[in-house]
Design a protein around this motif. Structure first.
Motif, PDB file in Angstrom:
ATOM      1  N   VAL A  44     -19.111   5.790 -35.999  1.00 20.05           N
ATOM      2  CA  VAL A  44     -19.876   6.929 -36.495  1.00 20.05           C
ATOM      3  C   VAL A  44     -21.294   6.367 -36.258  1.00 20.05           C
ATOM      4  N   LYS A  45     -22.180   7.043 -35.102  1.00 15.97           N
ATOM      5  CA  LYS A  45     -23.299   6.674 -34.633  1.00 15.97           C
ATOM      6  C   LYS A  45     -24.508   7.655 -34.716  1.00 15.97           C
ATOM      7  N   ALA A  46     -25.636   7.445 -35.332  1.00 18.27           N
ATOM      8  CA  ALA A  46     -26.758   8.474 -35.440  1.00 18.27           C
ATOM      9  C   ALA A  46     -27.101   8.576 -34.005  1.00 18.27           C
ATOM     10  N   GLY A  51     -34.509   2.974 -31.308  1.00 17.66           N
ATOM     11  CA  GLY A  51     -33.690   1.806 -31.475  1.00 17.66           C
ATOM     12  C   GLY A  51     -33.419   1.398 -32.877  1.00 17.66           C
ATOM     13  N   GLY A  52     -32.705   0.377 -33.109  1.00 23.16           N
ATOM     14  CA  GLY A  52     -32.686  -0.181 -34.599  1.00 23.16           C
ATOM     15  C   GLY A  52     -31.940   0.638 -35.398  1.00 23.16           C
ATOM     16  N   ARG A  53     -31.209   1.567 -34.988  1.00 22.30           N
ATOM     17  CA  ARG A  53     -30.140   2.497 -35.677  1.00 22.30           C
ATOM     18  C   ARG A  53     -29.254   1.652 -36.529  1.00 22.30           C
ATOM     19  N   GLY A  54     -28.570   0.831 -35.875  1.00 23.73           N
ATOM     20  CA  GLY A  54     -27.732  -0.132 -36.841  1.00 23.73           C
ATOM     21  C   GLY A  54     -28.399  -0.749 -38.043  1.00 23.73           C
ATOM     22  N   LYS A  55     -29.532  -1.414 -37.840  1.00 23.81           N
ATOM     23  CA  LYS A  55     -30.112  -1.928 -38.888  1.00 23.81           C
ATOM     24  C   LYS A  55     -30.621  -0.803 -40.333  1.00 23.81           C
ATOM     25  N   GLY A  58     -27.401   3.580 -39.623  1.00 25.95           N
ATOM     26  CA  GLY A  58     -27.028   4.758 -38.911  1.00 25.95           C
ATOM     27  C   GLY A  58     -25.834   4.552 -38.075  1.00 25.95           C
ATOM     28  N   ILE A  59     -25.409   3.445 -38.180  1.00 24.78           N
ATOM     29  CA  ILE A  59     -24.137   2.838 -37.457  1.00 24.78           C
ATOM     30  C   ILE A  59     -22.971   2.749 -38.517  1.00 24.78           C
ATOM     31  N   GLN A  60     -21.880   3.492 -38.516  1.00 27.16           N
ATOM     32  CA  GLN A  60     -20.885   2.915 -39.486  1.00 27.16           C
ATOM     33  C   GLN A  60     -19.507   3.014 -39.041  1.00 27.16           C
ATOM     34  N   GLU A  92     -14.129   5.553 -30.388  1.00 22.40           N
ATOM     35  CA  GLU A  92     -13.302   4.616 -30.886  1.00 22.40           C
ATOM     36  C   GLU A  92     -14.031   3.264 -30.964  1.00 22.40           C
ATOM     37  N   ALA A  93     -13.479   2.672 -32.069  1.00 21.73           N
ATOM     38  CA  ALA A  93     -14.327   1.213 -32.391  1.00 21.73           C
ATOM     39  C   ALA A  93     -14.015   0.094 -31.601  1.00 21.73           C
ATOM     40  N   SER A  94     -14.874  -0.756 -31.233  1.00 23.90           N
ATOM     41  CA  SER A  94     -14.370  -1.706 -30.274  1.00 23.90           C
ATOM     42  C   SER A  94     -14.390  -2.953 -31.200  1.00 23.90           C
ATOM     43  N   ASP A  95     -13.504  -4.018 -30.755  1.00 23.68           N
ATOM     44  CA  ASP A  95     -13.580  -5.253 -31.487  1.00 23.68           C
ATOM     45  C   ASP A  95     -14.219  -6.166 -30.475  1.00 23.68           C
ATOM     46  N   ILE A  96     -15.394  -6.570 -31.104  1.00 23.82           N
ATOM     47  CA  ILE A  96     -16.443  -7.372 -30.250  1.00 23.82           C
ATOM     48  C   ILE A  96     -16.269  -8.915 -30.424  1.00 23.82           C
ATOM     49  N   ALA A  97     -15.978  -9.293 -29.069  1.00 19.59           N
ATOM     50  CA  ALA A  97     -16.063 -10.843 -29.278  1.00 19.59           C
ATOM     51  C   ALA A  97     -17.590 -11.302 -28.999  1.00 19.59           C
ATOM     52  N   ASN A  98     -18.216 -10.512 -28.216  1.00 13.33           N
ATOM     53  CA  ASN A  98     -19.659 -11.152 -27.687  1.00 13.33           C
ATOM     54  C   ASN A  98     -20.420 -10.159 -27.419  1.00 13.33           C
ATOM     55  N   GLU A  99     -21.813 -10.020 -27.670  1.00 13.48           N
ATOM     56  CA  GLU A  99     -22.664  -8.942 -27.210  1.00 13.48           C
ATOM     57  C   GLU A  99     -23.853  -9.639 -26.146  1.00 13.48           C
ATOM     58  N   TYR A 100     -23.897  -8.706 -25.103  1.00  8.64           N
ATOM     59  CA  TYR A 100     -24.791  -9.088 -24.141  1.00  8.64           C
ATOM     60  C   TYR A 100     -25.908  -8.157 -23.928  1.00  8.64           C
ATOM     61  N   VAL A 190     -28.639  -1.511 -21.520  1.00 13.48           N
ATOM     62  CA  VAL A 190     -27.417  -1.305 -22.379  1.00 13.48           C
ATOM     63  C   VAL A 190     -27.704  -2.524 -23.088  1.00 13.48           C
ATOM     64  N   ASN A 191     -27.598  -2.273 -24.639  1.00 13.74           N
ATOM     65  CA  ASN A 191     -27.579  -3.206 -25.327  1.00 13.74           C
ATOM     66  C   ASN A 191     -27.116  -2.989 -26.615  1.00 13.74           C
ATOM     67  N   PRO A 192     -25.886  -3.515 -27.064  1.00 14.66           N
ATOM     68  CA  PRO A 192     -25.248  -4.557 -26.313  1.00 14.66           C
ATOM     69  C   PRO A 192     -24.198  -3.953 -25.223  1.00 14.66           C
ATOM     70  N   LEU A 193     -24.052  -4.808 -24.242  1.00 17.52           N
ATOM     71  CA  LEU A 193     -22.839  -4.800 -23.474  1.00 17.52           C
ATOM     72  C   LEU A 193     -21.876  -5.780 -23.936  1.00 17.52           C
ATOM     73  N   ALA A 203     -20.169  -0.859 -22.077  1.00 17.47           N
ATOM     74  CA  ALA A 203     -21.797  -0.436 -22.393  1.00 17.47           C
ATOM     75  C   ALA A 203     -21.517   0.222 -23.883  1.00 17.47           C
ATOM     76  N   LEU A 204     -21.573  -0.739 -24.861  1.00 22.32           N
ATOM     77  CA  LEU A 204     -21.475  -0.002 -26.373  1.00 22.32           C
ATOM     78  C   LEU A 204     -22.683   0.714 -26.844  1.00 22.32           C
ATOM     79  N   ASP A 205     -23.649   0.602 -25.914  1.00 22.56           N
ATOM     80  CA  ASP A 205     -25.066   1.469 -26.339  1.00 22.56           C
ATOM     81  C   ASP A 205     -25.573   1.709 -25.077  1.00 22.56           C
ATOM     82  N   GLY A 206     -26.345   2.700 -24.963  1.00 26.38           N
ATOM     83  CA  GLY A 206     -26.973   3.200 -23.740  1.00 26.38           C
ATOM     84  C   GLY A 206     -28.189   3.849 -23.967  1.00 26.38           C
TER      85      GLY A 206
HETATM   86  P1  GDP Z   1     -28.951   0.284 -31.993  1.00 22.55           P
HETATM   87  O1  GDP Z   1     -28.813  -0.594 -33.161  1.00 22.55           O
HETATM   88  O2  GDP Z   1     -29.785   1.596 -32.393  1.00 22.55           O
HETATM   89  O3  GDP Z   1     -29.412  -0.468 -30.851  1.00 22.55           O
HETATM   90  O4  GDP Z   1     -27.351   0.771 -32.050  1.00 22.55           O
HETATM   91  P2  GDP Z   1     -26.244   0.078 -31.276  1.00 22.55           P
HETATM   92  O5  GDP Z   1     -25.203   1.020 -30.513  1.00 22.55           O
HETATM   93  O6  GDP Z   1     -26.694  -0.974 -30.282  1.00 22.55           O
HETATM   94  O7  GDP Z   1     -25.397  -0.515 -32.237  1.00 22.55           O
HETATM   95  C1  GDP Z   1     -25.912  -1.699 -33.106  1.00 22.55           C
HETATM   96  C2  GDP Z   1     -24.764  -2.717 -33.554  1.00 22.55           C
HETATM   97  O8  GDP Z   1     -23.899  -1.814 -34.139  1.00 22.55           O
HETATM   98  C3  GDP Z   1     -24.273  -3.259 -32.316  1.00 22.55           C
HETATM   99  O9  GDP Z   1     -24.997  -4.482 -31.798  1.00 22.55           O
HETATM  100  C4  GDP Z   1     -23.039  -3.796 -32.833  1.00 22.55           C
HETATM  101  O10 GDP Z   1     -22.965  -5.057 -33.558  1.00 22.55           O
HETATM  102  C5  GDP Z   1     -22.522  -2.631 -33.961  1.00 22.55           C
HETATM  103  N1  GDP Z   1     -21.721  -1.499 -33.328  1.00 22.55           N
HETATM  104  C6  GDP Z   1     -21.825  -0.689 -32.509  1.00 22.55           C
HETATM  105  N2  GDP Z   1     -20.533  -0.071 -32.217  1.00 22.55           N
HETATM  106  C7  GDP Z   1     -19.634  -0.900 -32.566  1.00 22.55           C
HETATM  107  C8  GDP Z   1     -18.462  -0.873 -32.755  1.00 22.55           C
HETATM  108  O11 GDP Z   1     -17.450   0.145 -31.966  1.00 22.55           O
HETATM  109  N3  GDP Z   1     -17.572  -1.864 -33.359  1.00 22.55           N
HETATM  110  C9  GDP Z   1     -18.136  -2.922 -33.958  1.00 22.55           C
HETATM  111  N4  GDP Z   1     -17.622  -3.819 -34.421  1.00 22.55           N
HETATM  112  N5  GDP Z   1     -19.625  -2.947 -33.983  1.00 22.55           N
HETATM  113  C10 GDP Z   1     -20.063  -1.699 -33.601  1.00 22.55           C
END
Ligand code: GDP
Ligand code: MN
Length: 388
Positions: A44-46, A51-55, A58-60, A92-100, A190-193, A203-206
């Protein structure tokens, strides 16, 4: 014009960039419904244009629809550095191996495009840029040649993307470039790809910034404009046809000509103040325009003084002065702060005489730009404390 993540991802999908499946929700109930339809664990993403929503929390992740509802309940209404969350993206949540990290953008310096990539993507790319600039590879792209496979190779090998990611990442870079050019964007980032544990690249973010000057070519993009995100003062100014940008200082600024206004911001900073706005009244410094400009500036309660900086060219100084006086008449009690006016150029003397004869105690004439800046800053006094 900046887009929300979910809008950026709509454009990505349109151009074939891989993105997670998902939908926008304006309420916890909608979030629950989207999550139920997706099934499984969701994120669930705000949706805010910062930027910096994760920190900021705002991303759960949520393991089912009920949890998605609870997370949306928490996130909607949240304040992320001055931006109120009004909607969330449920994916849908992604199982992240690496972020680019990947970006394509306009580059003024080279009058071309720039493609950027880093193997150190994720939440701290700004820190990577500051501390390890070498970890971000930049490749210039001549718009007349376009993005070619050799650019992409330079980018992906240069940034050290592992070989197994190249095919997916190359497809995405190519399509991001298409988004940039076809949609008239200034920046596509795109961060992270991510590469998922099962090897998908997506593209996980855009982030997309569109070129406002090209919006007439894209009426469907203009519709994406967020009326909530626009500052009410900026909206009022736009409605009045003014070229106004709100800033976070306390000295209001009016000038004619963008260059003059920019140097006005500089002299105010030099005098120890901070500009509350950018406002260019252009050539038409009529009473109408001055009143409209002053009204917008004075509606910002952080403004403690206003610096009117006019250089008469085609615009005659006496007309500007008359415009200021008429505007003061019209606004009456709304004008509670001093107006430091520097007039120079065509008919400046007549203008200054008119101002000097004004019965208003709010008008403070000044002879030079520096003197005016110093006076405006002095009369404004020290900045108000945050939240006061
Ligand atoms: P930002 O903090 O505003 O740039 O938001 P992002 O969309 O880039 O998300 C921040 C971080 O949340 C990402 O770098 C991921 O580590 C984590 N995240 C986002 N979506 C997912 C997901 O589907 N699965 C997992 N495990 N982590 C996610
Ligand atoms: Mn991000």
């Amino acid at each position: 014009m900046d887009l929300f993540e979910h809008q950026a991802k709509e454009l990505f999908a349109k151009h074939g960039v891989a993105v997670p499946r998902g939908g926008v929700a304006w309420s916890p109930e909608e979030a629950e419904a989207v999550a139920a339809e997706l099934g499984g664990t969701v994120v669930v993403k705000a949706q805010v244009q910062i930027g910096g929503r994760g920190k900021a929390g705002g991303i759960q992740l949520a393991k089912d629809a009920a949890e998605a509802r609870a997370q949306a309940e928490r996130i909607i209404g949240m304040d992320i550095r001055g931006h109120t969350v009004r909607r969330v993206l449920v994916e849908e949540a992604s199982d992240i191996a690496n972020e680019y990290y990947l970006a394509v953008l306009h580059d003024r310096a080279s009058k071309g495009y720039l493609a950027m990539a880093s193997a150190e993507g994720g939440m701290d790319i700004e820190e990577v840029a500051a501390t390890k600039p070498g970890a971000i590879v930049k490749v210039g792209v001549n718009p007349l040649i376009g993005l070619r496979p050799y650019h992409v190779n330079q980018l992906l090998y240069g940034a050290g993307f592992p070989p197994e990611t190249h095919k997916g990442a190359a497809a995405i870079v190519t399509r991001l470039y298409e988004v940039l050019t076809a949609e008239d964007a200034m920046l596509v980032e795109v961060n992270p790809l991510v590469v998922t544990t099962d090897g998908q690249v997506k593209a996980l973010d855009g982030k997309v910034s569109l070129d406002d000057s090209s919006l007439f070519r894209h009426p469907e993009l203009e519709e994406m404009r967020d009326t909530f995100a626009v500052d009410p003062q900026e909206q009022a100014a736009k409605d009045k046809g003014l070229n106004y940008i709100k800033l976070d200082g306390w000295v209001g600024i009016i000038g004619n000509g963008a260059g003059l206004v920019m140097s006005t911001l500089d002299v105010v900073a030099q005098a120890g103040g901070k500009a509350a706005n950018f406002l260019d009244v252009g050539g038409g410094a009529s009473a109408e325009t001055m009143a409209a400009g002053l009204e917008v500036i004075l509606s910002d309660d952080k403004v403690r003084s206003v610096f009117v900086n006019i250089f008469g060219g085609i615009t005659r100084g006496d007309l500007v002065a008359q415009g200021i006086l008429d505007a003061l008449d019209r606004l009456g009690d709304k004008v509670k702060v001093p107006l430091v006016v520097r007039l120079d150029g065509t008919n400046a003397e007549e203008g200054r005489r008119l101002l000097a004869e004004s019965p208003s105690d709010k008008v403070v004439p000044a002879a030079t730009m520096l003197e005016a800046a110093a006076k405006a800053v002095e009369l404004a006094g020290p900045p108000a404390k945050e939240g006061a």
